[in-house]
Motif scaffolding. Structure first.
Motif, PDB file in Angstrom:
ATOM      1  N   PHE A 183      53.495 -10.557   5.881  1.00  0.00           N
ATOM      2  CA  PHE A 183      52.394 -10.953   6.507  1.00  0.00           C
ATOM      3  C   PHE A 183      51.814  -9.914   7.270  1.00  0.00           C
ATOM      4  CE2 PHE A 183      56.018  -9.957   9.366  1.00  0.00           C
ATOM      5  CZ  PHE A 183      55.941  -9.674   9.915  1.00  0.00           C
ATOM      6  N   VAL A 184      50.474 -10.474   8.039  1.00  0.00           N
ATOM      7  CA  VAL A 184      49.384  -9.297   8.418  1.00  0.00           C
ATOM      8  C   VAL A 184      49.536  -9.097   9.429  1.00  0.00           C
ATOM      9  CG1 VAL A 184      46.721  -9.114   8.328  1.00  0.00           C
ATOM     10  CG2 VAL A 184      47.616  -9.824   6.348  1.00  0.00           C
ATOM     11  N   GLY A 226      63.193 -15.447   5.276  1.00  0.00           N
ATOM     12  CA  GLY A 226      62.091 -14.522   4.939  1.00  0.00           C
ATOM     13  C   GLY A 226      61.244 -16.510   6.009  1.00  0.00           C
ATOM     14  N   ALA A 227      61.725 -17.304   6.442  1.00  0.00           N
ATOM     15  CA  ALA A 227      60.973 -17.986   8.112  1.00  0.00           C
ATOM     16  C   ALA A 227      60.133 -17.070   8.647  1.00  0.00           C
ATOM     17  CB  ALA A 227      61.573 -19.366   7.960  1.00  0.00           C
ATOM     18  N   TYR A 228      60.776 -16.276   9.229  1.00  0.00           N
ATOM     19  CA  TYR A 228      60.621 -14.949   9.900  1.00  0.00           C
ATOM     20  C   TYR A 228      59.832 -14.172   9.056  1.00  0.00           C
ATOM     21  CZ  TYR A 228      64.161 -18.048  12.408  1.00  0.00           C
ATOM     22  OH  TYR A 228      64.583 -18.408  13.384  1.00  0.00           O
ATOM     23  N   THR A 229      60.178 -13.597   8.419  1.00  0.00           N
ATOM     24  CA  THR A 229      59.785 -12.104   7.403  1.00  0.00           C
ATOM     25  C   THR A 229      58.865 -12.611   6.668  1.00  0.00           C
ATOM     26  OG1 THR A 229      61.280 -12.295   5.544  1.00  0.00           O
ATOM     27  CG2 THR A 229      62.087 -10.753   8.195  1.00  0.00           C
ATOM     28  N   ASP A 276      45.318  -7.723  17.352  1.00  0.00           N
ATOM     29  CA  ASP A 276      46.460  -6.340  17.957  1.00  0.00           C
ATOM     30  C   ASP A 276      46.840  -4.888  17.871  1.00  0.00           C
ATOM     31  OD1 ASP A 276      47.606  -8.947  18.613  1.00  0.00           O
ATOM     32  OD2 ASP A 276      48.050  -9.451  16.916  1.00  0.00           O
ATOM     33  N   ARG A 277      45.900  -4.903  16.914  1.00  0.00           N
ATOM     34  CA  ARG A 277      45.884  -3.051  16.537  1.00  0.00           C
ATOM     35  C   ARG A 277      45.059  -2.642  17.037  1.00  0.00           C
ATOM     36  NH1 ARG A 277      44.613  -4.012  10.644  1.00  0.00           N
ATOM     37  NH2 ARG A 277      44.411  -1.610  10.401  1.00  0.00           N
ATOM     38  N   VAL A 278      45.608  -2.169  18.339  1.00  0.00           N
ATOM     39  CA  VAL A 278      45.244  -1.415  19.712  1.00  0.00           C
ATOM     40  C   VAL A 278      46.112  -1.145  20.783  1.00  0.00           C
ATOM     41  CG1 VAL A 278      43.931  -1.683  21.607  1.00  0.00           C
ATOM     42  CG2 VAL A 278      42.807  -3.261  19.451  1.00  0.00           C
ATOM     43  N   SER A 296      54.661 -10.413  15.916  1.00  0.00           N
ATOM     44  CA  SER A 296      54.484 -11.534  15.258  1.00  0.00           C
ATOM     45  C   SER A 296      55.237 -12.453  16.696  1.00  0.00           C
ATOM     46  CB  SER A 296      54.329 -11.515  14.177  1.00  0.00           C
ATOM     47  OG  SER A 296      55.719 -11.126  13.206  1.00  0.00           O
ATOM     48  N   GLN A 297      56.870 -12.524  16.301  1.00  0.00           N
ATOM     49  CA  GLN A 297      57.584 -13.288  17.232  1.00  0.00           C
ATOM     50  C   GLN A 297      57.795 -13.096  18.534  1.00  0.00           C
ATOM     51  OE1 GLN A 297      59.251 -15.394  15.051  1.00  0.00           O
ATOM     52  NE2 GLN A 297      57.899 -14.442  12.863  1.00  0.00           N
TER      53      GLN A 297
END
Length: 315
Positions: A141-142, A132-135, A147-149, A77-78
């Motif tokens: 977060f979903v 929490g700004a990242y997590t 992306d789940r490949v 995600s980041q």
């Protein structure tokens, strides 16, 4: 090959064949449940290496599970990492944190070790909430379906998800069986049974314990990373105290110090709660009564009792 070894390989091989075959016959609901159970059983298998075979009671394994989960999730995600790199990053982070915790926590023993590992896990949980700004904190977060490949396979597809979970389960249990049957595993059992005698025989007990913690943390992180990838969610609840208690319960129910115990205990606990919640809103009361009865009448767990009474060759 001895007769006991042959029986062990046939039993464990048969269980893996059964798990592989079930994906073709189970209805959708149980198909998804079993995929989840196999990933969580891998987490319990990692815990079993430390508690069941080495005799170290940890209440901080949620830290390692969450390290794999967030290491994988945040890498995607980041930083936009690919699935394979993110998965490897989560496992590496879990192993690294496992090593750091081992170096500090193994300065203690007994109840003190249990409390120190719990404090490390709580520190990890609070760290997730603080950033929490990242997590995204408790909300989590979903991970987007696109992306789940992995290796060209969409892991949100039920069949691919099941096969990936089965692969993780195989890796975990083959690794555990290999460790248990090795000289290293026999030394871990010796440490569990009589640490002072193992030290007198010339074994470096501190080194063996450290390696056991790192191996346990690595397996736990692998299951955490796989869980987030397969089910598409990363949240702080997976770093809470209950996720340190769960693997202990699963291992105790299935049989501490047995390779298949974590799988049996995880499946039993999962469906006990699932079935009882369909009967009443007070489902935890039913689950609690059943667990108390098992503790009283099968104190060594389901497979542990079978080994004590009938299958003494069960690893």
């Amino acid at each position: 090959m001895s007769g006991d070894m042959r029986k062990s390989l046939l039993l464990h091989g048969g269980v893996l064949v059964a798990l592989f075959t079930l994906q073709f016959v189970l209805p959708a609901y149980h198909h998804g449940n079993l995929a989840r159970i196999m990933v969580l059983a891998s987490y319990a298998a990692g815990y079993n290496l430390l508690f069941g075979y080495t005799g170290l009671l940890s209440l901080g394994h949620a830290l390692f599970f969450a390290a794999g989960l967030y290491g994988m999730g945040l890498a995607m995600s980041q930083f936009g990492a690919g699935t394979g790199l993110a998965l490897g990053g989560g496992v590496f982070l879990g192993a690294l944190i496992g090593g750091l915790v081992a170096v500090l926590a193994l300065r203690t023993e007994g109840v003190a070790f249990m409390i120190v590992t719990l404090m490390f896990a709580q520190a990890g949980y609070l760290t997730i909430l603080y950033f929490g700004a990242y997590t995204r904190g408790d909300e989590g977060f979903v991970i987007a379906q696109a992306d789940r490949v992995f290796l060209g396979q969409d892991l949100s597809d039920p069949r691919n998800r099941y096969f990936f979970a089965f692969t993780i389960c195989c890796v975990s249990f083959v690794m555990c069986l290999s460790v248990v049957k090795s000289q290293f595993g026999k030394v871990l059992v010796a440490i569990r049974e009589n640490e002072e005698r193992a030290r007198m025989l010339g074994y470096d007990v501190a080194k063996y314990k450290l390696v056991a913690v790192v191996l346990s943390a690595t397996l736990s992180a692998l299951s955490g990373a796989a869980y987030g990838l397969l089910f598409g969610y990363v949240g702080a609840s997976f770093a809470s105290v209950q996720y340190s208690i769960f693997p202990l319960l699963w291992v105790l129910l299935g049989g501490a110090g047995t390779v298949l115990g974590p799988l049996v205990g995880t499946a039993f606990m999962f469906y006990l709660i699932d079935l009882s919640s369909g009967l009443t809103t007070a489902y935890m009361l039913i689950a609690g009564v059943v667990l108390v009865c098992l503790t009283l009448f099968a104190p060594q767990g389901l497979l542990g009792e079978l080994r004590r009474r009938f299958w003494r060759w069960l690893p």
